[in-house]
Design an enzyme around this catalytic site. Sequence first.
Site, PDB file in Angstrom:
ATOM      1  N   THR A  64       0.968  -1.228   0.019  1.00  0.00           N
ATOM      2  CA  THR A  64       0.013  -0.090   0.075  1.00  0.00           C
ATOM      3  C   THR A  64       0.969   1.123  -0.005  1.00  0.00           C
ATOM      4  O   THR A  64       0.578   2.052  -0.694  1.00  0.00           O
ATOM      5  CB  THR A  64      -0.944   0.132   1.196  1.00  0.00           C
ATOM      6  OG1 THR A  64      -1.846  -1.114   1.062  1.00  0.00           O
ATOM      7  CG2 THR A  64      -1.803   1.379   1.183  1.00  0.00           C
ATOM      8  N   ASN A  72      -5.336  -9.279  -8.507  1.00  0.00           N
ATOM      9  CA  ASN A  72      -5.188  -9.876  -7.259  1.00  0.00           C
ATOM     10  C   ASN A  72      -6.402 -10.569  -7.223  1.00  0.00           C
ATOM     11  O   ASN A  72      -6.636 -11.637  -6.379  1.00  0.00           O
ATOM     12  CB  ASN A  72      -5.100  -8.757  -6.081  1.00  0.00           C
ATOM     13  CG  ASN A  72      -6.087  -7.842  -6.164  1.00  0.00           C
ATOM     14  OD1 ASN A  72      -6.076  -7.042  -7.230  1.00  0.00           O
ATOM     15  ND2 ASN A  72      -6.735  -7.405  -5.430  1.00  0.00           N
ATOM     16  N   HIS A 115       4.709 -10.177   2.463  1.00  0.00           N
ATOM     17  CA  HIS A 115       3.948 -11.032   3.086  1.00  0.00           C
ATOM     18  C   HIS A 115       3.123 -11.935   2.141  1.00  0.00           C
ATOM     19  O   HIS A 115       2.341 -12.769   2.711  1.00  0.00           O
ATOM     20  CB  HIS A 115       3.199 -10.479   4.067  1.00  0.00           C
ATOM     21  CG  HIS A 115       1.894  -9.551   3.616  1.00  0.00           C
ATOM     22  ND1 HIS A 115       0.721 -10.167   3.454  1.00  0.00           N
ATOM     23  CD2 HIS A 115       1.653  -8.412   3.054  1.00  0.00           C
ATOM     24  CE1 HIS A 115      -0.296  -9.476   3.107  1.00  0.00           C
ATOM     25  NE2 HIS A 115       0.401  -8.173   2.691  1.00  0.00           N
ATOM     26  N   THR A 135      13.314   4.836  11.081  1.00  0.00           N
ATOM     27  CA  THR A 135      13.976   3.711  11.497  1.00  0.00           C
ATOM     28  C   THR A 135      13.666   2.551  10.680  1.00  0.00           C
ATOM     29  O   THR A 135      12.617   2.153  10.671  1.00  0.00           O
ATOM     30  CB  THR A 135      14.164   3.364  12.922  1.00  0.00           C
ATOM     31  OG1 THR A 135      14.218   4.646  13.604  1.00  0.00           O
ATOM     32  CG2 THR A 135      15.177   2.421  13.242  1.00  0.00           C
ATOM     33  N   CYS A 186      -9.100  -6.728   1.128  1.00  0.00           N
ATOM     34  CA  CYS A 186      -9.271  -5.086   1.401  1.00  0.00           C
ATOM     35  C   CYS A 186     -10.579  -4.668   1.223  1.00  0.00           C
ATOM     36  O   CYS A 186     -10.894  -3.519   1.469  1.00  0.00           O
ATOM     37  CB  CYS A 186      -8.429  -4.424   0.668  1.00  0.00           C
ATOM     38  SG  CYS A 186      -6.430  -4.863   0.705  1.00  0.00           S
TER      39      CYS A 186
HETATM   40  C1  LIG Z   1      -2.288  -5.847  -6.108  1.00  0.00           C
HETATM   41  C2  LIG Z   1      -2.429  -5.374  -4.909  1.00  0.00           C
HETATM   42  N1  LIG Z   1      -1.574  -4.216  -4.655  1.00  0.00           N
HETATM   43  C3  LIG Z   1      -1.549  -3.493  -3.540  1.00  0.00           C
HETATM   44  C4  LIG Z   1      -2.001  -4.366  -2.255  1.00  0.00           C
HETATM   45  C5  LIG Z   1      -1.750  -3.982  -0.992  1.00  0.00           C
HETATM   46  O1  LIG Z   1      -1.133  -4.653  -0.121  1.00  0.00           O
HETATM   47  P1  LIG Z   1      -0.754  -4.485   1.644  1.00  0.00           P
HETATM   48  O2  LIG Z   1      -2.464  -4.576   2.067  1.00  0.00           O
HETATM   49  O3  LIG Z   1      -0.151  -5.641   1.912  1.00  0.00           O
HETATM   50  O4  LIG Z   1      -0.260  -3.100   1.909  1.00  0.00           O
HETATM   51  C6  LIG Z   1      -2.701  -5.602  -2.238  1.00  0.00           C
HETATM   52  C7  LIG Z   1      -3.277  -6.199  -1.305  1.00  0.00           C
HETATM   53  O5  LIG Z   1      -3.730  -7.362  -1.353  1.00  0.00           O
HETATM   54  C8  LIG Z   1      -2.832  -6.086  -3.800  1.00  0.00           C
HETATM   55  O6  LIG Z   1      -3.606  -7.091  -4.182  1.00  0.00           O
END
Ligand SMILES: Cc1ncc(COP(=O)(O)O)c(C=O)c1O
Length: 388
Positions: free
Chosen positions: A72, A151, A202, A238, A327
């Site tokens: 993000t 995603n 992650h 940091t 999300c």
């Molecule tokens: C394509 C894509 N970009 C960005 C993100 C954001 O990831 P995070 O919530 O780990 O910051 C996601 C979250 O699944 C995602 O699917």
Amino acid sequence: MHYVYLDNAATTQVCPEAAEVVLKYMKEEYGNASSLHTFGQKAKESLEASRASIAKTIGAAPEELIFTSGETESNNLAILGAARANTARGRHLITTKIEHPSVLRAFAALEKEGFEVTYLNVNHEGFIDLAELEKKLRKDTSLVSILHANNEIGTIEPVTQAGKIIKSKSSALFHVDCAHSYGKIPVNVEEIKADLVTINSHKIHGPKGVGALYIKKGAKIAPLMFGGAQEKKIRPGTENIAGIAGFASAAETAYINIEKNAQNIARLRDMLIDEINKTIPHTKLNGPRGNLRLPNNANISFGNIEGESIIILLDSKGVGASTGSACTTHDLKPSHVLMAIGRSPEISHSSIRFSLSRYTTEDEIKHVISVLPKIVENLRKMSPVKEV
Ligand SMILES: Cc1ncc(COP(=O)(O)O)c(C=O)c1O
């Protein structure tokens, strides 16, 4: 049967290699990389070794990688930072309709600042149209952002061809969100001709709370935060040494057998898709089949039953899947990705995303296939199916 975790697009189990490294840097080598003493210098060494190791996986130079708190932040930094730092090139931006909210909402914020944003359409499988991209590029286009792999439906976009078009027809910077492709299929910044690339930890069996942004040498971006001189002052604060070391370990481990793992995961993905299609009538795959789909993604619509109901009943049978992006779990609106590929709101609400990992086994897939038809049948008794 133990719990079958098929929500690896939301997050993954930390691999033993990364967990061990994280623990070491939390318990024993916990220095601040800015400190001058031995502990600080060890942290600094670890930071730079992690940077070099991760940069190598995407064909970048170590100094082109900035560590962040995750995807993000990397997407926000790339998009807001590049747009604001390059207004001399223009104030026109291009992205697609099927990006993650961390991209779409960054563009929405820029629209409020007076930037003009063009949102590219996708076809019924989620692919952008390269001819449309070429047509929409303008003299004043300063940034194009296209995600590598979607995603929700796993569509792998033609980012290499897009990069060629962008670089030959404009002076725009090119950002690629590789949140779901990195560590699963090859990502090479030179091949893509990208200026900015988001990668993560992650989703590749590394710890949460850490990510990176590739910034091509010479690409200008404005910071979002102000503070110390860390990460070339582009991302002060940091450094998360333990998380970054765990990220590097996860990346190294993911790349050891990346092609073989991808083939095996894709075989299990296809087994899941084919068996669901065979045993449950009125189902429809969202996104393409084959190599242009992420090896670990299966997204299927089940008609006019609620995806959430399927998820809850699957959970009661020891299977974890999701209704799309983690999300948007609390969002009652139908998925913007499924709507963009032409699905109706009812069909969108009936869709389930299964996301596999290199730890997924054939027995686990067989377990899903053994419990899912009955779950769908029972739900359909309460809500008769319309044509999908
Ligand atoms: C394509 C894509 N970009 C960005 C993100 C954001 O990831 P995070 O919530 O780990 O910051 C996601 C979250 O699944 C995602 O699917």
